[in-house]
Design an enzyme around this catalytic site. Structure first.
Site, PDB file in Angstrom:
ATOM      1  N   GLU A 174       0.825  -1.221   0.000  1.00 54.93           N
ATOM      2  CA  GLU A 174       0.000   0.000   0.000  1.00 54.93           C
ATOM      3  C   GLU A 174       0.852   1.261   0.000  1.00 54.93           C
ATOM      4  O   GLU A 174       0.393   2.354   0.342  1.00 54.93           O
ATOM      5  CB  GLU A 174      -0.959  -0.038   1.197  1.00 54.93           C
ATOM      6  N   HIS A 247      -4.039   1.365   7.537  1.00 57.73           N
ATOM      7  CA  HIS A 247      -2.668   1.704   7.153  1.00 57.73           C
ATOM      8  C   HIS A 247      -1.962   2.176   8.406  1.00 57.73           C
ATOM      9  O   HIS A 247      -2.577   2.778   9.287  1.00 57.73           O
ATOM     10  CB  HIS A 247      -2.635   2.867   6.149  1.00 57.73           C
ATOM     11  N   CYS A 369      -2.579  11.257   4.150  1.00 60.61           N
ATOM     12  CA  CYS A 369      -2.935  10.327   3.069  1.00 60.61           C
ATOM     13  C   CYS A 369      -2.867  11.012   1.722  1.00 60.61           C
ATOM     14  O   CYS A 369      -2.615  10.371   0.703  1.00 60.61           O
ATOM     15  CB  CYS A 369      -4.380   9.848   3.208  1.00 60.61           C
TER      16      CYS A 369
END
Ligand code: SUG
Length: 447
Positions: A174, A247, A369
């Site tokens: 990711e 995450h 993010c």
């Protein structure tokens, strides 16, 4: 020669919507099927970029990916004109519509893992696009991500853009959301901290939600970038994953020698070992937020750790700044904690600035993010495609483009209309002209 950190934010596309596609990301599930505002989302994102630019940080952006992704639908057996295909999918397989329409490339922290030239084996900046295999709507990103990075960082003398890792669960990756480069100086050799959720031995039955990053993927990236020997690997705690830390950047953020993290972010044995390695490598400064001050659940709803941790005005890591989402100000325990933090002289975070990125937050994406960090020397910076570096005028132009082409409101059912496809194509076409990119998007290269 100086080296600085450049933040490349994902420019939010006209297709920003809430489709509840990301299991384990609680905000995405909570807001599923709500009406979004693509216009507000993109303007909020650009205002955050303006805030950083005005504070003196170098700011860039990555363009939105082409959506709908008709190429994927063609691979799934649909044929005809692009409009035609959307009509057919809406009738025959409506569940595929949100998958090919997600604006998820906005979360640039998931675009790639980046190793600066000071650390890599060949003196170039390395990028590996994340394969994002855990979710179907994100697994389709890496092809366009690679193309985008090859456009922005085109000069092979300075930059090496790899292909994504094999798209298999064992190599689930990711990107930078699970990677922090720690150093005493951006231009000096640093150490890559790779956080993963699972490895071959993880008992998945103990996990309520998917662990999206594997150790095998993190190791492969460190190997590709030539930093395997110095890399430090650290496992997330199952407690954090089960409370919604899909995450690591939802429970920890680092910069320079500082790691700001939640007490329950990591698996304790793994933390002990990784921290010992970090202390050996650099003058490591962990700043742990105790659960009794901020619960994991408050940390995740407020996105405290999804703040951007930045050098202070003097460019040093001695007095740092946190760019936090307004949700942190609105959460009593987090707000109280932050007031105490900036007065605590035992750690370097001296200032907190709040930014409004609520449209992105409602899909589980905070300030951190939205950006991909790339440490660049002055020479490397001058090799970056200049259209992707921002100043006030470029931000104004992009905001103007958003105001012309983006809807104020978008409901998930609106995605089924072939007319919306034309709206998106028109916006993407105008953007590529604004940025002088020629035929950057697939539909511009057809016919
Ligand atoms: O992958 N949300 C994204 C949010 C990513 C946030 N990034 C970082 N933490 N670095 C995700 O879960 C939701 C899309 C939807 O439901 O429509 C989504 O994909």
């Amino acid at each position: 020669m100086s080296t600085s950190e450049v933040n490349f934010d994902g420019l939010i596309g006209p297709n920003h919507n809430y489709s509840g596609l990301a299991f384990g990301n609680l905000a995405s599930s909570r807001n599923a099927k709500n009406v979004s505002s693509p216009r507000q989302a993109a303007l909020q994102g650009l205002e955050k970029m303006r805030t950083l630019h005005r504070l003196g940080y170098r700011q860039g952006f990555l363009p939105p990916q082409l959506r709908p992704d008709i190429k994927v639908l063609r691979r799934l057996g649909f044929s005809g004109s692009d409009r035609n295909i959307i009509g057919k999918v809406a009738r025959q397989a409506p569940a595929l519509i949100p998958m090919v329409y997600s604006a998820s490339s906005m979360w640039a922290a998931n675009a790639a893992t980046v190793t600066p030239s000071a650390d890599s084996n060949d003196g170039r900046v390395h990028f590996t696009p994340a394969n994002l295999v855990t979710t179907a709507h994100r697994a389709i990103e890496h092809e366009q991500t690679q193309r985008c990075l090859q456009t922005v960082f085109a000069d092979k003398k300075y930059f090496s853009v790899h292909s994504a890792l094999p798209p298999q669960a064992r190599f689930a990756d990711e990107g930078a959301a699970n990677h922090t480069r720690l150093t005493t100086d951006y231009g000096q050799r640093g150490v890559g901290l790779y956080v993963y959720g699972r490895d071959m031995h993880t008992d998945a039955t103990k996990l309520k939600f998917p662990a999206r990053q594997t150790l095998e993927a993190s190791e492969a990236i460190a190997r590709q970038h030539g930093v395997l020997d110095s890399a430090v690997f650290l496992q997330q705690s199952s407690t954090a994953i089960n409370v919604g830390a899909f995450h690591n950047d939802v429970v920890a953020v680092g910069n320079g020698p500082v790691l700001f993290f939640h007490e329950q972010a990591f698996q304790p044995d793994s933390q002990k070992q990784a921290f010992a390695e970090l202390y050996r490598a650099i003058p490591f400064q962990p700043v742990c937020v105790p659960a009794e001050k901020v619960s994991l659940s408050d940390a995740i709803t407020s996105y405290l750790f999804n703040s951007q941790l930045l050098v202070g005005d003097d460019g040093s890591f001695d007095s740092m700044r946190l760019i936090a989402p307004t949700e942190c100000r609105d959460n009593d325990s987090v707000n109280r904690y932050l007031s105490e933090l900036v007065d605590d002289p035992s750690q370097p975070i001296r200032e907190v600035k709040f930014v409004d990125v609520r449209q992105s937050m409602s899909n589980g994406g905070g300030p951190a993010c939205l950006r991909l960090r790339v440490a660049l020397t002055d020479e490397e910076l001058s090799a970056v495609h200049p259209e992707f570096l921002l100043d006030e005028q470029k931000i104004d132009q992009l905001q103007q483009w958003v105001k012309i082409h983006y809807r104020e409101e978008l409901a998930p059912c609106d995605l089924k209309s072939p007319d919306f496809l034309n709206e998106c194509y028109t916006a993407f076409d105008e953007l590529s002209q604004l940025l002088k990119l020629g035929s950057y998007y697939e539909f511009q290269r057809e016919c």
